[in-house]
Motif scaffolding. Structure first.
Motif, short mmCIF file in Angstrom:
data_model
loop_
_atom_site.label_atom_id
_atom_site.label_comp_id
_atom_site.label_asym_id
_atom_site.label_seq_id
_atom_site.Cartn_x
_atom_site.Cartn_y
_atom_site.Cartn_z
N MET A 153 0.82 -1.19 0.00
CA MET A 153 0.00 0.00 0.00
C MET A 153 0.86 1.26 0.00
O MET A 153 0.59 2.20 -0.72
CB MET A 153 -0.92 -0.03 1.22
N ALA A 154 1.91 1.27 0.80
CA ALA A 154 2.75 2.45 0.89
C ALA A 154 3.44 2.73 -0.45
O ALA A 154 3.56 3.89 -0.85
CB ALA A 154 3.78 2.28 2.00
N GLU A 155 3.89 1.68 -1.11
CA GLU A 155 4.54 1.87 -2.40
C GLU A 155 3.57 2.48 -3.41
O GLU A 155 3.94 3.30 -4.23
CB GLU A 155 5.11 0.55 -2.92
N ASN A 156 2.31 2.06 -3.33
CA ASN A 156 1.29 2.58 -4.21
C ASN A 156 1.11 4.08 -3.98
O ASN A 156 0.99 4.85 -4.92
CB ASN A 156 -0.03 1.84 -3.99
N GLU A 157 1.11 4.50 -2.74
CA GLU A 157 0.95 5.92 -2.39
C GLU A 157 2.17 6.73 -2.83
O GLU A 157 2.04 7.85 -3.29
CB GLU A 157 0.70 6.09 -0.89
N GLU A 210 3.97 10.04 3.44
CA GLU A 210 4.52 8.69 3.35
C GLU A 210 5.89 8.61 4.00
O GLU A 210 6.22 7.62 4.65
CB GLU A 210 4.61 8.25 1.88
N LYS A 211 6.70 9.65 3.86
CA LYS A 211 8.02 9.65 4.51
C LYS A 211 7.87 9.66 6.03
O LYS A 211 8.63 9.01 6.73
CB LYS A 211 8.84 10.86 4.05
N ALA A 212 6.89 10.40 6.51
CA ALA A 212 6.64 10.43 7.96
C ALA A 212 6.20 9.06 8.45
O ALA A 212 6.65 8.60 9.51
CB ALA A 212 5.59 11.48 8.29
N ASP A 262 6.99 6.21 7.13
CA ASP A 262 8.17 5.35 7.09
C ASP A 262 9.08 5.60 8.28
O ASP A 262 9.65 4.67 8.85
CB ASP A 262 8.96 5.55 5.79
N ALA A 263 9.21 6.85 8.68
CA ALA A 263 10.07 7.20 9.81
C ALA A 263 9.56 6.56 11.10
O ALA A 263 10.34 6.12 11.94
CB ALA A 263 10.16 8.70 9.96
N PHE A 264 8.24 6.51 11.25
CA PHE A 264 7.68 5.92 12.46
C PHE A 264 7.68 4.40 12.43
O PHE A 264 7.65 3.76 13.47
CB PHE A 264 6.26 6.44 12.70
N ARG A 265 7.72 3.83 11.26
CA ARG A 265 7.72 2.36 11.14
C ARG A 265 9.09 1.78 11.47
O ARG A 265 9.20 0.66 11.90
CB ARG A 265 7.33 1.94 9.73
N HIS A 266 10.14 2.53 11.19
CA HIS A 266 11.50 1.98 11.35
C HIS A 266 12.11 2.38 12.63
O HIS A 266 12.18 3.15 13.31
CB HIS A 266 12.40 2.41 10.19
#
Length: 57
Positions: free
Chosen positions: A1-5, A49-51, A53-57
């Motif tokens: 989903m994230a890649e799609n966004e 989306e970058k935000a 990703d920052a919270f996921r890692h």
């Protein structure tokens, strides 16, 4: 989903840039403004989306 966004954000940015460029070339201020708005939407989507990703890692 994230890649799609992320892909959607890039496409929105590219479409906006193209619309802005064409608008400037033909002297159409409305098209230029619409292009800038599309670019801004793409930028906002990409930042979101970058935000995420920052919270996921």
């Amino acid at each position: 989903m994230a890649e799609n966004e992320k892909t959607r954000a890039k496409i929105e940015q590219a479409k906006g840039k193209a619309k802005e460029t064409v608008g400037r070339a033909v002297g159409n201020e409305r098209m230029t403004a619409e292009g800038k708005i599309e670019q801004s939407k793409g930028d906002a989507r990409q930042a979101k989306e970058k935000a995420k990703d920052a919270f996921r890692h």
